[in-house]
Design a protein around this motif. Structure first.
Motif: not given
Length: 482
Positions: A4-5, A7-8, A11, A124, A128-130, A136, A171
């Motif tokens: 997840h980090d 993805e941040r 993004g 958050s 983000t580039r999911r 998610a 979110e």
């Protein structure tokens, strides 16, 4: 949490004008490593990768390399000393600074090392580039208030900081509006959520609130801590329709004596009591766990206690680790470090037992009809076998025969399980039903989008990194095993 980090980070960079590069170092102008400090081999792999990139960078003026995450937080100036061609080093608390640090390094033509000691902004709040349009990650907290003696993560991630429930739910609702069907609530100690707000039932309330979000079909969470796993959470799981019958509950050791030395704040009886309650409330739930073998002072009797818990709990899956000494943790200085050959032998016995149990538990699924969320990239042999893959509600991996009609990742199929292996299930007959979903629409829309204009590129190339350590070598502790 690390995925997840990443993805941040992606993004942030895309918002700053970067676009994703190919999978090789020849086309990447920026390479970002998001690191983990849980196991020793992570250090070795990072410096091996950096070494492989050095000649590529020397041949490409203007190419930049950034290193972030837990290992960067831990090693700080060591990275630029050992790999002086690195341009940017940033930590776990200042991910949002990555584009600024890259630009500063470019302008000033010198390495930028910036490590914040506390969280600057909850992750958050960053773009983000999911990776997936249908599933998610959603962080509910960062950091950890525990003091496990084997774990370096609290020192690198800091004390627990909770998000407000309204922010979390906002979110989730936004993701569902974009087509997401499944969310996983994340935290280093996810079910301690609320300790920062003074509400011990905040996590069970959050699960129930997720159950009221229209269009959200699947809710999961990871990783909980047995100390904080209360009856209200079990009740919320059992009574909330879209909370999946799956639980990852780290054990670490079945020996109460070793658990005390680990400073885990629960004992064997407490752990098995939780498992019993979960089974009573959700008989078909699939349970998984983390186990460390060879913690300092572990005797054969202690190890037998771990095997006992494994037999009693009957985990569908277990992530098993050989203890890895991490500098800066109390366990690294403990007496009674177990010889490697003893750890290896115990590890092999544990893996053999868990394989036997996983296979037996999977065989119990044969004949059952389940709805599978079709996934992308779950089945490495799908093209060769003419199959598709996805996850059942209990998170078991299911490979199934391709139906006659088109099926997209994010769609749902109903299949009957006909065969079981230790790590997957197989449905050899075509699905009895295919349900096209908004998530499948979102996947189709993303993949039909025209190619973005070329610009400065972002990517993690394949650079001939050293081979990963054998499966029997990893150590335990940290983010993925709390």
């Amino acid at each position: 949490m690390n995925v997840h980090d990443s993805e941040r980070m992606a993004g942030l960079l895309e918002q700053a004008g970067y676009v994703r590069a190919g999978k090789d170092a020849e086309t990447a102008d920026v390479v970002v490593f998001n690191t983990c400090a849980v196991r020793e081999n992570a250090d070795n792999r990072l410096y091996g990768n950096l070494g492989q990139l050095a000649p590529k960078k020397a041949a490409r003026p203007g190419m930049q390399i950034a290193v972030g995450g837990c290992l960067a937080q831990k090693d700080r100036d060591t990275i630029t000393r050992r790999a002086p061609w690195v341009d940017v080093v940033f930590g776990t608390h200042n991910v949002g600074k990555l584009p600024v640090l890259l630009e500063r390094a470019r302008v000033q033509r010198e390495a930028q090392v910036e490590i914040a000691e506390s969280l600057e902004a909850f992750p958050s709040t960053l773009p983000t580039r999911r990776e997936s349009p249908y599933a998610a990650w959603v962080s509910v907290s960062v950091g950890c208030n525990n003091t496990c003696t084997f774990c370096i993560v609290p020192a690198l991630r800091g004390k627990e900081k909770d998000r407000r429930p309204g922010d979390v739910l906002a979110e989730v609702e936004a993701l569902v509006a974009e087509g997401v069907l499944e969310i996983t609530l994340l935290g280093q100690n996810v079910n301690a959520y609320g300790s920062d707000m003074g509400d011990r039932q905040a996590f069970s309330k959050l699960l129930r609130a997720c159950g009221r979000i229209e269009g959200l079909e699947r809710v999961r969470f990871t990783s909980p801590h047995p100390r904080d796993f209360t009856d209200d959470v079990i009740e919320a799981m059992a009574e909330t329709e879209n909370v999946m019958p799956q639980l990852h509950m780290p054990l670490q050791s079945g020996s109460s004596r070793v658990l005390k030395a680990m400073r885990r704040s629960y004992r064997q009886e407490r752990y098995l009591g939780i498992i019993e309650k979960v089974r009573a409330a959700m008989p078909d739930a699939a349970l998984s766990t983390d186990i460390i073998v060879g913690f300092p002072g572990e005797t054969e009797e202690d190890f037998q206690e771990t095997l006992h818990v494994v037999r009693e709990a009957r985990f569908a899956q277990a992530f098993t680790f050989q203890y890895s000494k991490r500098p800066g943790t109390p366990a690294a200085e403990m007496d009674g470090q177990v010889p490697k050959e003893v750890v290896q032998e115990r590890y092999e016995r544990l893996v053999a037992l868990q394989e036997e149990i996983s296979w037996a538990e999977n065989k119990r699924q044969v004949g059952r009809t389940v709805e599978v969320l079709v996934a992308e990239g779950e089945g490495r042999k799908d093209d060769a076998t003419r199959r598709l893959s996805g996850r059942a509600p209990d998170n078991r991996l299911v490979h199934f025969a391709r139906p006659a009609e088109p099926v997209r990742p994010g769609d749902m199929v109903t299949v009957e399980i006909s065969y079981a292996a230790p790590h997957h299930l197989l449905a050899e007959a075509p699905p009895s039903a295919v349900r096209r979903t908004r998530a499948g629409d979102a996947w189709e829309l993303r993949n039909a989008a025209p190619a973005e204009p070329r610009g400065v590129m972002l990517g993690l190339p394949t650079v001939g990194a050293p081979a990963p350590a054998p499966a029997a070598q990893p150590g335990g502790g940290g983010c993925s095993v709390c």
